[in-house]
Design a protein around this motif. Structure first.
Motif, short mmCIF file in Angstrom:
data_model
loop_
_atom_site.label_atom_id
_atom_site.label_comp_id
_atom_site.label_asym_id
_atom_site.label_seq_id
_atom_site.Cartn_x
_atom_site.Cartn_y
_atom_site.Cartn_z
N ASP A 179 12.36 -7.56 8.61
CA ASP A 179 12.46 -6.32 9.37
C ASP A 179 13.80 -5.69 9.02
OD1 ASP A 179 10.02 -6.82 10.65
OD2 ASP A 179 11.01 -7.98 12.22
N LEU A 180 13.80 -4.87 7.98
CA LEU A 180 15.05 -4.32 7.47
C LEU A 180 15.56 -3.22 8.40
CD1 LEU A 180 16.85 -4.81 4.99
CD2 LEU A 180 15.72 -2.88 3.89
N GLU A 181 16.76 -3.43 8.94
CA GLU A 181 17.37 -2.49 9.87
C GLU A 181 18.86 -2.39 9.58
OE1 GLU A 181 16.14 -0.58 12.14
OE2 GLU A 181 14.14 -1.33 12.62
N TRP A 182 19.52 -1.44 10.23
CA TRP A 182 20.94 -1.21 9.99
C TRP A 182 21.78 -2.47 10.19
CZ3 TRP A 182 24.54 -2.07 13.85
CH2 TRP A 182 24.02 -2.21 15.15
N HIS A 216 14.84 -3.85 -1.54
CA HIS A 216 14.52 -5.00 -0.69
C HIS A 216 13.03 -5.35 -0.71
CE1 HIS A 216 18.17 -6.26 1.59
NE2 HIS A 216 18.62 -5.08 1.17
N THR A 217 12.26 -4.67 -1.54
CA THR A 217 10.84 -5.00 -1.66
C THR A 217 10.65 -6.14 -2.65
OG1 THR A 217 10.51 -3.32 -3.38
CG2 THR A 217 10.15 -2.64 -1.09
N ALA A 218 9.39 -6.55 -2.84
CA ALA A 218 9.09 -7.61 -3.81
C ALA A 218 9.43 -7.16 -5.22
CB ALA A 218 7.61 -7.98 -3.71
N LEU A 219 9.59 -8.10 -6.13
CA LEU A 219 10.00 -7.79 -7.50
C LEU A 219 9.07 -6.78 -8.15
CD1 LEU A 219 11.10 -11.26 -8.92
CD2 LEU A 219 12.53 -9.40 -8.09
N GLU A 220 7.77 -6.96 -7.97
CA GLU A 220 6.81 -6.07 -8.61
C GLU A 220 6.81 -4.67 -8.00
OE1 GLU A 220 4.60 -8.65 -5.58
OE2 GLU A 220 6.12 -8.91 -7.16
N GLU A 221 7.37 -4.54 -6.81
CA GLU A 221 7.44 -3.24 -6.14
C GLU A 221 8.73 -2.49 -6.47
OE1 GLU A 221 5.39 -1.48 -4.03
OE2 GLU A 221 3.83 -2.89 -4.64
N ASP A 232 7.45 -0.48 2.27
CA ASP A 232 7.00 -0.92 3.59
C ASP A 232 6.90 -2.44 3.74
OD1 ASP A 232 4.81 -1.49 2.05
OD2 ASP A 232 3.44 -0.14 3.09
N ASP A 233 7.34 -3.20 2.77
CA ASP A 233 7.23 -4.65 2.87
C ASP A 233 8.49 -5.28 2.29
OD1 ASP A 233 6.12 -7.09 3.47
OD2 ASP A 233 5.04 -7.26 1.57
N TYR A 234 9.17 -6.08 3.09
CA TYR A 234 10.48 -6.59 2.69
C TYR A 234 10.56 -8.10 2.87
CZ TYR A 234 10.99 -1.67 3.87
OH TYR A 234 10.78 -0.31 3.98
N GLY A 235 11.61 -8.68 2.30
CA GLY A 235 11.81 -10.11 2.43
C GLY A 235 11.61 -10.83 1.11
N VAL A 236 11.72 -12.16 1.13
CA VAL A 236 11.53 -12.97 -0.05
C VAL A 236 10.22 -13.72 0.06
CG1 VAL A 236 14.00 -13.23 -0.49
CG2 VAL A 236 12.84 -14.88 0.98
N ASP A 237 9.75 -14.28 -1.05
CA ASP A 237 8.50 -15.03 -1.04
C ASP A 237 8.60 -16.22 -0.09
OD1 ASP A 237 7.47 -13.31 -2.93
OD2 ASP A 237 8.06 -14.58 -4.64
N ALA A 238 7.51 -16.45 0.64
CA ALA A 238 7.51 -17.53 1.64
C ALA A 238 7.82 -18.88 1.02
CB ALA A 238 6.16 -17.57 2.35
#
Length: 276
Positions: free
Chosen positions: A144-147, A218-223, A252-258
């Motif tokens: 949840d990318l926020e300030w 902050h999106t996935a590598l392919e994005e 719209d999708d952030y974070g690292v691979d699970a």
């Protein structure tokens, strides 16, 4: 009896006294903005996952960075310039030294911002590869990318990145007095680019990093996770072929691979790189 413990405690207190009102101001500011211009509408920032983790980083990072920056400046002055003793160190760094210190503070500030951003661009790219990624993955683990996500950095990432660059430029002669101008700007801009805002700033997206610009990073590598490395000036991404701002589309999708298994709490995150 040494007064060092008391001085350290006083410094920590001073840092906290600055961080608290800044945090309240940024929280109110971005709460209002995201109400009207959210990039990813949904729950507000105070309901984000891992909020406690981000708050811990938000207060831990300024203290850690300040202590380490001062320590490295002291060591650097002794090793490179043979400057020792508290009074000598203060005199040496107080208003800068050498040719750079003779320039107006506004020009020193510009030089500092441009030079530091250029170095950090390449350091940022370095952290996205090889054995450095495990440290930088901590910053990218926020889903949840926020300030308030802006401060989520592993200490090793901070040391090799921002802190080392600051020390190099201050040792080069730039006056620490520029921090009165540069400090508030970098704090605000870092929170700004991580904020949940759909702002691209139109043609100015090529001039200064915006929330949408950085959210793609902050999106996935392919994005787009391997693009938009610049912290402040997208010029570096444009020059070196890593700029990405798709027209009519928002990230719209952030974070690292699970499967990377980055823990949610700060303690686990600090230990994570040393377990991998």
């Amino acid at each position: 009896m040494s007064t060092l413990p008391i001085e350290v405690i006083e410094m920590l207190g001073q840092t906290m006294m600055r961080v608290v009102p800044i945090t309240i101001g940024l929280a109110l500011f971005f709460t209002v903005l995201t109400h009207f211009w959210a990039c990813n509408p949904g729950k507000p920032w105070w309901q984000k996952r891992e909020l406690v983790t981000d708050i811990c980083y938000w207060f831990f990072v300024p203290v850690f960075a300040r202590v380490l920056r001062i320590g490295l400046l002291v060591v650097g002055a002794a090793a490179v310039f043979d400057v020792h003793g508290a009074d000598e160190l203060i005199s040496f760094y107080e208003n800068g030294h050498g040719p750079l210190a003779q320039l107006p503070l506004w020009l020193q500030s510009i030089i500092f911002l441009v030079a530091s951003d250029f170095m950090l661009y390449w350091l940022h790219r370095m952290f996205h590869g090889g054995g450095f990624w495990k440290y930088h993955a901590i910053h990218h683990s926020s889903e949840d990318l926020e300030w308030i996500s802006a401060a989520r950095f592993h200490p090793v990432n901070l040391l090799i990145g921002t802190i080392s660059v600051d020390v190099i430029l201050l040792m080069a002669g730039i006056s620490p007095n520029i921090m009165l101008w540069v400090g508030p700007f970098t704090t605000f801009h870092s929170a700004f680019v991580h904020a949940n805002l759909n702002w691209t700033l139109g043609p100015f997206k090529y001039v200064i990093a915006t929330p949408v610009f950085h959210r793609w990073h902050h999106t996935a590598l392919e994005e787009g996770g391997d693009t938009n490395f610049a912290g402040t000036f997208p010029l570096w991404d444009i020059l070196f072929g890593t700029f990405r701002m798709p027209e009519g589309k928002l990230p719209d999708d952030y974070g690292v691979d699970a499967e990377q298994g980055v823990p949610a709490e700060i303690g686990g995150q600090l230990a994570y790189p040393f377990r991998h």
